[in-house]
Motif scaffolding. Structure first.
Motif, PDB file in Angstrom:
ATOM      1  N   TYR A 108       0.831  -1.206   0.000  1.00 34.49           N
ATOM      2  CA  TYR A 108       0.000   0.000   0.000  1.00 34.49           C
ATOM      3  C   TYR A 108       0.864   1.255   0.000  1.00 34.49           C
ATOM      4  CZ  TYR A 108      -3.676   3.277   1.331  1.00 34.49           C
ATOM      5  OH  TYR A 108      -4.551   4.329   1.366  1.00 34.49           O
ATOM      6  N   PHE A 109       1.968   1.212   0.740  1.00 36.05           N
ATOM      7  CA  PHE A 109       2.863   2.364   0.825  1.00 36.05           C
ATOM      8  C   PHE A 109       3.997   2.221  -0.184  1.00 36.05           C
ATOM      9  CE2 PHE A 109       1.243   1.932   5.266  1.00 36.05           C
ATOM     10  CZ  PHE A 109       0.447   3.072   5.254  1.00 36.05           C
ATOM     11  N   GLN A 110       4.662   3.323  -0.463  1.00 36.32           N
ATOM     12  CA  GLN A 110       5.802   3.295  -1.368  1.00 36.32           C
ATOM     13  C   GLN A 110       7.031   2.737  -0.650  1.00 36.32           C
ATOM     14  OE1 GLN A 110       6.484   7.050  -3.281  1.00 36.32           O
ATOM     15  NE2 GLN A 110       4.608   6.942  -4.472  1.00 36.32           N
ATOM     16  N   PRO A 111       7.972   2.162  -1.392  1.00 40.63           N
ATOM     17  CA  PRO A 111       9.162   1.563  -0.759  1.00 40.63           C
ATOM     18  C   PRO A 111       9.965   2.545   0.072  1.00 40.63           C
ATOM     19  CG  PRO A 111       8.971   0.866  -3.048  1.00 40.63           C
ATOM     20  CD  PRO A 111       7.937   1.919  -2.844  1.00 40.63           C
ATOM     21  N   SER A 112       9.931   3.829  -0.281  1.00 39.30           N
ATOM     22  CA  SER A 112      10.715   4.816   0.464  1.00 39.30           C
ATOM     23  C   SER A 112      10.105   5.141   1.825  1.00 39.30           C
ATOM     24  CB  SER A 112      10.831   6.119  -0.351  1.00 39.30           C
ATOM     25  OG  SER A 112       9.540   6.686  -0.556  1.00 39.30           O
ATOM     26  N   MET A 113       8.848   4.779   2.043  1.00 43.08           N
ATOM     27  CA  MET A 113       8.161   5.130   3.290  1.00 43.08           C
ATOM     28  C   MET A 113       8.411   4.088   4.368  1.00 43.08           C
ATOM     29  SD  MET A 113       4.512   6.279   1.649  1.00 43.08           S
ATOM     30  CE  MET A 113       4.389   7.627   0.472  1.00 43.08           C
ATOM     31  N   THR A 114       8.208   4.497   5.597  1.00 43.44           N
ATOM     32  CA  THR A 114       8.274   3.568   6.714  1.00 43.44           C
ATOM     33  C   THR A 114       6.925   3.548   7.417  1.00 43.44           C
ATOM     34  OG1 THR A 114       9.022   5.232   8.324  1.00 43.44           O
ATOM     35  CG2 THR A 114      10.720   4.094   7.054  1.00 43.44           C
ATOM     36  N   PHE A 115       6.646   2.457   8.121  1.00 47.84           N
ATOM     37  CA  PHE A 115       5.403   2.395   8.891  1.00 47.84           C
ATOM     38  C   PHE A 115       5.624   1.627  10.185  1.00 47.84           C
ATOM     39  CE2 PHE A 115       5.279  -1.460   6.335  1.00 47.84           C
ATOM     40  CZ  PHE A 115       4.799  -2.417   7.218  1.00 47.84           C
ATOM     41  N   GLN A 116       4.789   1.932  11.170  1.00 47.98           N
ATOM     42  CA  GLN A 116       4.837   1.273  12.467  1.00 47.98           C
ATOM     43  C   GLN A 116       3.428   0.879  12.884  1.00 47.98           C
ATOM     44  OE1 GLN A 116       7.116   3.769  15.353  1.00 47.98           O
ATOM     45  NE2 GLN A 116       7.548   5.030  13.564  1.00 47.98           N
ATOM     46  N   LEU A 117       3.318  -0.243  13.561  1.00 49.06           N
ATOM     47  CA  LEU A 117       2.039  -0.667  14.126  1.00 49.06           C
ATOM     48  C   LEU A 117       1.997  -0.123  15.550  1.00 49.06           C
ATOM     49  CD1 LEU A 117       0.688  -4.331  13.920  1.00 49.06           C
ATOM     50  CD2 LEU A 117      -0.095  -2.621  15.548  1.00 49.06           C
ATOM     51  N   VAL A 118       1.096   0.828  15.820  1.00 51.77           N
ATOM     52  CA  VAL A 118       1.136   1.547  17.095  1.00 51.77           C
ATOM     53  C   VAL A 118       0.033   1.143  18.065  1.00 51.77           C
ATOM     54  CG1 VAL A 118       2.321   3.550  16.130  1.00 51.77           C
ATOM     55  CG2 VAL A 118      -0.170   3.501  16.126  1.00 51.77           C
ATOM     56  N   SER A 119      -1.043   0.503  17.572  1.00 51.46           N
ATOM     57  CA  SER A 119      -2.131   0.118  18.466  1.00 51.46           C
ATOM     58  C   SER A 119      -2.987  -0.920  17.755  1.00 51.46           C
ATOM     59  CB  SER A 119      -2.973   1.344  18.843  1.00 51.46           C
ATOM     60  OG  SER A 119      -4.005   1.015  19.751  1.00 51.46           O
ATOM     61  N   THR A 172      -8.199  -5.214  13.769  1.00 48.74           N
ATOM     62  CA  THR A 172      -8.124  -3.780  13.509  1.00 48.74           C
ATOM     63  C   THR A 172      -6.833  -3.231  14.099  1.00 48.74           C
ATOM     64  OG1 THR A 172     -10.544  -3.672  13.694  1.00 48.74           O
ATOM     65  CG2 THR A 172      -9.339  -1.592  13.715  1.00 48.74           C
ATOM     66  N   TRP A 173      -6.010  -2.662  13.233  1.00 49.79           N
ATOM     67  CA  TRP A 173      -4.730  -2.098  13.673  1.00 49.79           C
ATOM     68  C   TRP A 173      -4.692  -0.604  13.355  1.00 49.79           C
ATOM     69  CZ3 TRP A 173      -0.778  -5.930  10.987  1.00 49.79           C
ATOM     70  CH2 TRP A 173      -0.974  -7.225  11.481  1.00 49.79           C
ATOM     71  N   VAL A 174      -3.961   0.126  14.170  1.00 47.79           N
ATOM     72  CA  VAL A 174      -3.651   1.520  13.874  1.00 47.79           C
ATOM     73  C   VAL A 174      -2.191   1.578  13.432  1.00 47.79           C
ATOM     74  CG1 VAL A 174      -3.402   3.859  14.775  1.00 47.79           C
ATOM     75  CG2 VAL A 174      -5.333   2.443  15.501  1.00 47.79           C
ATOM     76  N   LEU A 175      -1.957   2.165  12.270  1.00 47.25           N
ATOM     77  CA  LEU A 175      -0.611   2.277  11.708  1.00 47.25           C
ATOM     78  C   LEU A 175      -0.201   3.741  11.619  1.00 47.25           C
ATOM     79  CD1 LEU A 175      -1.051  -0.182   8.717  1.00 47.25           C
ATOM     80  CD2 LEU A 175       0.043  -0.705  10.893  1.00 47.25           C
ATOM     81  N   TYR A 176       1.077   3.973  11.812  1.00 43.00           N
ATOM     82  CA  TYR A 176       1.649   5.303  11.597  1.00 43.00           C
ATOM     83  C   TYR A 176       2.647   5.178  10.455  1.00 43.00           C
ATOM     84  CZ  TYR A 176       4.443   9.534  12.328  1.00 43.00           C
ATOM     85  OH  TYR A 176       5.108  10.727  12.149  1.00 43.00           O
ATOM     86  N   ALA A 177       2.397   5.887   9.368  1.00 40.23           N
ATOM     87  CA  ALA A 177       3.275   5.842   8.200  1.00 40.23           C
ATOM     88  C   ALA A 177       3.965   7.185   8.030  1.00 40.23           C
ATOM     89  CB  ALA A 177       2.471   5.493   6.957  1.00 40.23           C
ATOM     90  N   GLU A 178       5.206   7.143   7.555  1.00 39.82           N
ATOM     91  CA  GLU A 178       6.014   8.366   7.514  1.00 39.82           C
ATOM     92  C   GLU A 178       6.838   8.425   6.247  1.00 39.82           C
ATOM     93  OE1 GLU A 178       8.941  10.814  10.590  1.00 39.82           O
ATOM     94  OE2 GLU A 178       8.803   8.638  10.722  1.00 39.82           O
ATOM     95  N   ASN A 179       7.024   9.636   5.778  1.00 41.74           N
ATOM     96  CA  ASN A 179       7.924   9.925   4.669  1.00 41.74           C
ATOM     97  C   ASN A 179       8.770  11.123   5.080  1.00 41.74           C
ATOM     98  OD1 ASN A 179       8.901   9.314   2.088  1.00 41.74           O
ATOM     99  ND2 ASN A 179       7.589  10.824   1.110  1.00 41.74           N
ATOM    100  N   ASP A 180       9.825  11.428   4.335  1.00 40.88           N
ATOM    101  CA  ASP A 180      10.609  12.611   4.686  1.00 40.88           C
ATOM    102  C   ASP A 180       9.979  13.881   4.126  1.00 40.88           C
ATOM    103  OD1 ASP A 180      11.163  11.750   2.128  1.00 40.88           O
ATOM    104  OD2 ASP A 180      13.306  12.173   2.212  1.00 40.88           O
ATOM    105  N   VAL A 181       9.184  13.749   3.052  1.00 42.45           N
ATOM    106  CA  VAL A 181       8.485  14.896   2.468  1.00 42.45           C
ATOM    107  C   VAL A 181       7.000  14.558   2.373  1.00 42.45           C
ATOM    108  CG1 VAL A 181      10.496  15.642   1.158  1.00 42.45           C
ATOM    109  CG2 VAL A 181       8.871  14.069   0.105  1.00 42.45           C
ATOM    110  N   GLY A 182       6.196  15.579   2.072  1.00 44.00           N
ATOM    111  CA  GLY A 182       4.770  15.355   1.941  1.00 44.00           C
ATOM    112  C   GLY A 182       4.447  14.426   0.786  1.00 44.00           C
TER     113      GLY A 182
END
Length: 973
Positions: free
Chosen positions: A569-580, A587-597
């Motif tokens: 679902y996310f691009q290879p450059s992005m990172t994600f974490q399972l936070v809850s 049902t999981w809550v994920l936090y996904a991050e990139n360096d730019v918008g």
């Protein structure tokens, strides 16, 4: 920009006044003209719209027209400047780029070269100020102008002015090479350094609620939608109804929160006083907020139906989070109205935790596990036995000194069966466990303080990753320096032991070549399912044998499919974490991050998502089968305001130190004009921009990849940024951490920073790093003559040390809450960290024996004693919290005294009510406003007009204790 240019509204007012003054004379002239010209002239005059045969009507018509055009042009100016950003679309808005800055309006051309290095704001200001300055140079209604058709003349000149303003904007924004090199779309401070719009998203155990922290109103300001303070909000998923449940005004509601197992309450840890690093446990009920009348819930003036309750009644007690270690707060489904939390008395022994059970409904506190150091007799016993062990060690007789618990671990029935102990003789650590019958504590693994990997401890409260997980008579432990097969893993490992026999059973995870285990994700039963690693970026890996629910091979396969679905679902450059996750685990809550918008984050650099998994029955001609359905849904972006701006990319880069160590750094470049359209674009060829070295604190911490407000701030102002994970940084294994300890903090650790600087500013070491296509010739990442260094805490020490040990290398330094003297030369830090003996021992390890025990050696390693070595023309800026519990304020006062004595330029700003770090929004904005002024003034760059940001930091508590722009002469202080 010259202050002589006026805003359109100001010019309009002046024109109206001028018309009023001159209209009386014009009335007479018009009468005479009309009498002389007769009907023919009158007919021509009437051809001009708005003109009448009556002088008063002439006057009124032109005044109305001026007002109308003023309003229209105000709107056009705003619309135009909003459209003019760094994008291809904006380039198309200005088709002609032929004019040079020298062709622009007189009064601007002298400063064009300097001001073209500035920003879009300068161009916007010019556009607004010149739109009317030159648009109606002669608005007087004279007969000759009427006869010739003044309206056509005015319109022509107005359009001419628009063209000039657009051309100036084009020159400074697009054609000016300096502008392209040094400036991009500037991001306001209030956008960069405001807290995330939403963070810490959690789902309740039943899955019925979502909760998060949001910048929200307080009870004291019912009309204020955003007071800069993070409060807790809850959403009922069934109805999508959202309620704010905390209304704090001065300090964020919490640093950590969780739902109770019955979904009825939220419990959270809250700092008792800003900067104190002491915490109390609070609880608030959820149902009253959803049971109240809708009209009251939506009325900002209506008081909340209930208030958070402080469950810790003793004002001298702290709980849950210490200066280091993990968060020690647990809930139990078997006892949903009780919370288990670490507790201790505030003071030097605060890190020697007890474990207490707190009744959420009555606030009753019951001691569950008592630390030997929490009683006077126990303390005397520990000190006495430690002294005996020390004396015998001099006689070559070794006895085991008593261990003191510093962290506890429960099983899934809330029986505390694991703990980490340390001894006061050498801070050696012991990983201990006991069986369900609460028998004797068995030490399953020990390591010396020198062998301890501080990734397990963390450099700040709540950051530790130590873990024990119990399964009958076995326990899985996250540990370090454990040898298996005769060979120890350099990175941390997750190993299984039998508690009763102490036998090592197997390695579950870890032993990664380049990364320690940096975290765990567990299921609803407390079993670890994922481990986290971080070298260049964060990655999530499934534990072998990890199960999402029922224990079967199919379930493990399903878990792998879940992760693969999320990755796709996310691009290879992005990172994600399972936070809850909900108890049902669907049902999981994920936090996904990139360096730019990014577009999938709605332009934000990060976002929260809901991942759901369900099973449906599919009927076929041959029967039926089950099908797994997976879905991802965006909850919300964490920083939606960032979608308006271009952000700088952060690239991992590796640099070899002088002794061959691999140093992971992160390079942040100035964003490209069309970056958000085409991806990362190369910068314009030419001299490299100024470079700021941003040095992390700790020293046992690290920099990570992702969105970083400080890096974005500096890049948007025209600087490149290089962050250095020098030796001693955590997460890269025990050896890399160890070679930065024992006195290396002022030697090889600092050499790593210098080596990174030399590499970044040398063309011989860089092979077209800025241009993947090879269109740009090799050049340094930064101008060697335009270097700055910035850091906080130990990073502040490094900034000062670099200025004194490498004179002439940097033009300036920024030190936030810095350490300026160390070891035996530091008289101010005896009570730092609450006077904790554990922290004192830790710093002895960092400083080494010589610096810890010898004042002469310590003075050599303390920047405050070497300020006279700072090169002439350099400058130093200091920013410090008045109540800093880690680096007392006197550290900055000592540096200030030496700066004055040596005649060094710079400034010192003291922030009242702040601790180790400047956290209050108004204070943070004000500090970075001054940092921008300081850096830009140092490098001869124009500063961004703070505009509305000034209003947002008007209530700051900062006091400029000293500011010296030029070092004229040395003075005795």
């Amino acid at each position: 920009m010259s202050s002589g240019f006026l805003k359109p509204s100001e010019i309009k007012a002046q024109l109206e006044a001028k018309i009023l003054a001159e209209s009386r004379g014009d009335d007479i002239k018009v009468k005479e003209f009309m009498q002389q010209s007769g009907s023919s002239s009158q007919k021509r005059a009437q051809d001009v719209p708005g003109f009448s045969s009556k002088p008063s009507q002439v006057k009124a018509g032109w005044e109305a027209k001026v007002k109308e055009e003023s309003r229209a042009d105000d709107i056009k100016a705003r619309e135009f400047t909003e459209e003019v950003n760094w994008s291809k679309k904006r380039a198309q808005d200005v088709p002609s780029f032929s004019a040079k800055p020298s062709q622009v309006k007189t009064g601007i051309e002298v400063n064009v070269k300097e001001e073209s290095k500035s920003d879009d704001a300068k161009a916007r200001t010019y556009l607004k100020k010149t739109r009317f300055e030159t648009s109606v140079p002669r608005i007087m209604v004279e007969p000759s102008q009427v006869k010739g058709g003044i309206e056509a003349n005015v319109e022509k000149e107005r359009l001419s002015s628009d063209q000039k303003a657009r051309q100036f904007l084009a020159d400074t924004t697009y054609l000016g090479v300096e502008a392209r090199k040094f400036k991009t779309n500037l991001i306001p401070l209030s956008v960069l350094f405001s807290k995330p719009h939403k963070d810490q998203v959690r789902i309740s155990p039943s899955g019925s609620y979502l909760a998060w922290r949001t910048r929200g109103r307080s009870m004291g300001d019912p009309q204020e939608e955003d007071n800069g303070v993070l409060n807790v909000f809850v959403k009922k998923r069934e109805t999508s109804t959202i309620r704010q449940i905390t209304f704090y005004k001065e300090l964020d509601a919490c640093v950590h929160f969780t739902f109770t197992p019955d979904d009825k309450s939220i419990v959270f840890l809250r700092e008792t006083k800003r900067g104190s690093e002491n915490y109390h446990l609070y609880a608030i009920e959820i149902d009253p907020f959803f049971d109240q009348d809708e009209s009251k819930a939506d009325d900002p003036k209506s008081p909340p139906p209930t208030q958070p309750r402080n469950l810790i009644k003793d004002p001298n007690m702290t709980c849950g989070i210490g200066f280091a270690g993990g968060i020690q707060l647990w809930t139990s489904s078997e006892s949903p109205r009780h919370v288990f939390v670490s507790t201790s008395q505030i003071g030097p022994y605060a890190m020697f935790w007890d474990i207490s059970q707190v009744d959420i409904d009555t606030s009753k506190l019951t001691l569950v596990e008592q630390n030997v150091m929490s009683t006077k007799w126990g303390m005397v016993r520990v000190v006495f036995l430690t002294l005996i062990a020390r004396i015998l060690s001099y006689c070559c007789i070794k006895i085991k000194p008593p261990g003191i618990p510093i962290q506890w671990f429960p099983d899934n029935q809330m029986l505390f069966r694991g703990r980490i102990e340390v001894n006061l003789l050498n801070l050696g650590a012991s990983f201990c466990a006991r069986n369900k019958n609460k028998g004797n504590w068995n030490s399953l693994h020990t390591c010396t303080f020198e062998e301890t990997n501080l990734q397990l401890v963390g450099s700040t409260g709540g950051a530790g990753t130590a873990r024990m997980e119990f399964d009958g008579d076995n326990v899985d432990i996250h540990l370090c320096a454990f040898k298996t097969g005769g060979k120890a893993s350099d990175t941390t490992t997750y190993d299984r032991f039998n508690i009763n026999t102490g036998q090592y059973l197997e390695r579950i995870a870890g032993g990664h070549a380049k990364s320690d285990i940096t975290g765990f994700v567990q299921d609803n039963k407390g079993r670890a399912q994922f481990v986290c690693y971080e070298n260049e970026k964060k990655v999530l890996e499934i534990l072998p044998g990890a199960l999402p629910g029922a224990e079967s091979d199919d379930d493990h396969s399903s878990l792998e499919d879940d992760i693969q679905y999320i990755k796709s679902y996310f691009q290879p450059s992005m990172t994600f974490q399972l936070v809850s996750r909900a108890n049902s685990d669907d049902t999981w809550v994920l936090y996904a991050e990139n360096d730019v918008g990014h577009s999938i984050f709605k332009g934000s650099p990060s976002a929260y998502y809901i991942f759901t998994r369900s099973t449906s029955t599919v009927r076929t001609a041959h029967g039926s089968s089950s099908e797994v359905n997976r879905n991802m849904e965006l909850i919300f972006p964490s920083r939606p305001e960032m979608k308006k701006y271009n952000l700088s990319k952060m690239d991992p880069v590796h640099i070899k130190s002088r002794d061959g160590e691999d140093i992971l750094c992160y390079l942040s470049r100035i964003p490209s004009p069309t970056q958000h359209i085409k991806g990362h674009q190369p910068e314009i060829p030419g001299p490299p921009p100024p470079l700021v070295m941003v040095i992390h604190g700790g020293p046992n911490a690290r920099d990570s990849w992702g969105y970083n407000p400080l890096c974005q701030f500096l890049c948007s102002r025209g600087f490149r940024v290089l962050q250095v994970n020098y030796r001693g940084s955590t997460g890269f294994g025990a050896r890399f951490l160890r070679i930065g300890m024992n006195g290396e903090f002022c030697k090889s650790l600092q050499d790593d920073i210098v080596d990174a600087v030399k590499y970044a500013t040398s063309t011989s070491n860089i092979e077209s790093a800025d241009d993947a296509d090879g269109d740009i010739p090799p050049r340094p990442w930064g101008d060697p003559n335009k270097l700055a260094i910035l850091g906080g805490s130990f990073g502040g020490y490094s900034a000062l040390w670099q200025m004194t040990s490498n004179p002439g290398l940097y033009k300036c330094a920024v030190a936030v809450c810095p350490i300026s003297s160390v070891g035996a030369a530091d008289k101010q830090s005896k009570k730092a960290f609450g006077g904790s003996p554990l922290i004192a021992k830790y710093w002895n390890r960092v400083f080494g024996k010589a610096v810890s025990n010898s004042k002469t050696a310590a003075m050599k390693a303390s920047p405050m004693y070497h300020i006279d070595k700072v090169s002439e023309g350099s400058s130093i800026a200091l920013y410090h919290g008045e109540n800093d519990p880690r680096a007392p304020i006197q550290h900055s006062y000592n540096v200030l005294r030496e700066l004055k004595r040596c005649g060094i330029a710079g400034e010192f700003v003291l922030f009242a009510g702040e601790g180790h770090g400047i956290s209050k929004v108004a204070n943070s904005l004000y500090m970075y406003y001054r940092i921008e002024e300081f850096l830009c003034k140092t490098f001869g760059m124009s500063t961004f007009n703070a505009g509305d940001d000034v209003k947002k930091f008007e209530q700051n508590t900062g006091t400029v204790k000293w500011s010296a722009e030029y070092a004229k002469e040395k003075t005795d202080v």
